[in-house]
Design a protein around this motif. Structure first.
Motif: not given
Length: 495
Positions: A197, A371, A388-390, A395, A399, A411, A414
């Motif tokens: 993250d 994000c 969520c698609y960082p 981002q 997320h 999400d 990931r």
């Protein structure tokens, strides 16, 4: 030398990317409404792109000054442009590293020349408000005796992770041949965070890139800033902000966007905006999925194909923003062959749009997003839960806030892995038409309430921006040996 008998004059320099420009423009307007004189500086390339987008949209505004209308409403905002070191026509999207190299090595000389010119012609500059990612603010501020204000356009959590890069390195979570994968629990104000993250640049094995050079230099400069303004909300990140404030005057003053309008009085879109209102009006309430991956990061072609097929199989209505160079190439159509023919009745593709106008429309019920921080704040404000698609940079950390901390999104990607059409389809359906989606909408209403409260007259962000103004004013008075009383011509209350 600043003269506090006159309004404080701030030189405002945003980073030349869409996601940084938007909050900077909004903040400049807000400061001007509180009595500042603002000189706002765009790069010539950004100005050219804005002007081109306005012309394509049929706007009749003055293409030489994006703040002309703001001045007509009584705001004291001047507008200037400066070269970033590359020709205006140079394609910065397709030549990312070369563009970043000019920001690292060349832009500062043009900024230096501009400040010298402004100081000769007046009015005197009291402070410089520059994006944190610039590599020269502290150096130039010291040269010209300016108070150095750093503007951070992302969450406080991301700022503190960059600010404490030295701790990540010391513990083997960054800049190591084999970065550790255990939980990070030693960053002040951060309970714990998974290495997956971290911002993408803090996960990279290769730290010799031009972007890493920018990050290292920028945060060395940021540690010398007099004040830091952050486009976040205290109630959403209290521990992180409190810990940062111990190290440096740190003011959470977000969200900077005008909460009573979806349309800014200043042109700042880099592409012509499509008007989607008529199409949205034809769809039932909450039935449309809005899809946008922002203005900057590229998407892999394989992932775009899988997402498209997932959207197709989900059977939902959708608006999809596919900006130019979405894949860092000039490919004409990044979508699978025949995609639009199969879902023409329930979906439209646009190159760009006014995102707040779309998100605030009653027919929109979900947002498939990269994000970006602006997108998250706007989605929260409009009460629209997220898929969520960082893709890049902050981002991945944003997320985490959306999915894990605030529980207002799901999400679909990931750890930088690929996506599958079946997963995309299933999670779209879950967001748009199940109890899970309803639960997310309840949670996002609570987070929105925090944004609403912070912008009220006694809200934390309003108090923080007034406190910043008072602190800045006192520092100007102390620095130039003048009285600390408030000048009658400097009003800290909104007009």
């Amino acid at each position: 030398m600043a003269d506090t008998k006159h309004k404080l004059h701030a030189l405002f320099i945003p980073y030349p990317l869409q996601g940084h420009l938007i909050p900077a423009v909004h903040l400049a307007i807000k400061l001007a409404s509180k009595g500042f004189t603002i000189t706002f500086v765009n790069t010539q390339a950004i100005h050219h792109q804005i002007s081109k987008a306005k012309s394509s949209s049929g706007s009749s505004n003055d293409n030489n000054d994006i703040f002309a209308h703001a001045r007509q409403s009584g705001l004291d905002i001047r507008y200037m442009t400066v070269s970033d070191g590359l020709p205006v026509e140079f394609n910065r999207s397709l030549n990312h590293d070369q563009f970043m190299a000019t920001l690292l090595h060349i832009l500062s000389a043009h900024i230096d020349d501009l400040i010298r010119k402004i100081t000769q012609e007046g009015p005197p500059i009291a402070c410089m408000i520059a994006d944190t990612f610039f590599v020269w603010p502290s150096t130039i501020a010291k040269k010209y005796g300016l108070i150095n204000v750093s503007l951070w356009t992302e969450p406080a959590l991301v700022f503190t992770l960059y600010y404490h890069m030295h701790l990540l390195r010391r513990h083997g979570h960054f800049a190591c041949n084999d970065n550790r994968e255990d939980i990070i629990d030693y960053i002040p104000g951060v309970a714990a965070i998974d290495p997956a993250d971290l911002p993408s640049y803090l996960q990279d094995a290769d730290i010799s890139t031009v972007v890493h050079q920018i990050i290292f230099k920028a945060f060395a400069e940021a540690k010398d800033a007099d004040y830091i303004l952050c486009n976040t909300v205290y109630e959403l990140e209290p521990e992180t902000i409190s810990a940062l404030h111990i190290k440096k005057p740190f003011y959470a003053i977000g969200p900077t966007f005008p909460f009573n309008s979806s349309k800014s009085i200043v042109a700042m879109s880099l592409w012509p905006e499509s008007d989607c209102t008529k199409w949205l009006d034809s769809k039932p309430a909450g039935s449309v999925l809005y899809i946008s991956f922002g203005s900057y990061a590229p998407v892999r072609k394989k992932d775009l194909e899988e997402i498209a097929m997932g959207v197709l199989h989900s059977q939902v209505n959708f608006i999809w923003v596919l900006r130019p160079y979405i894949m860092s190439s000039d490919a004409e159509d990044p979508l699978p062959v025949g995609f639009m023919e199969e879902c023409r009745e329930r979906g439209i593709i646009v190159p760009w749009c006014c995102q707040m106008a779309v998100l605030s429309h009653p027919s929109v019920g979900g947002f498939l997003t990269h994000c970006g921080w602006n997108s998250i704040l706007e989605s929260v404000w409009c009460g629209v839960p997220m898929l969520c698609y960082p893709l890049l940079t902050d981002q991945f950390t944003n997320h985490k806030l959306v999915v894990d901390d605030w529980k207002i999104g799901i999400d679909i990607r990931r750890c930088n892995r690929s996506v599958t059409r079946n997963e995309v389809s299933a999670k779209i359906k879950a967001l748009m038409a199940t109890e899970l989606g309803d639960d997310l909408r309840k949670e996002i209403k609570e987070v929105r309430r925090a944004l609403e409260n912070t912008l009220k007259p006694n809200g934390s962000s309003e108090k923080n921006i007034d406190l910043f103004i008072e602190d800045l004013k006192n520092k100007v008075c102390a620095q130039y040996g003048t009285a600390t009383s408030t000048s009658s011509s400097f009003n800290t209350k909104p007009h």
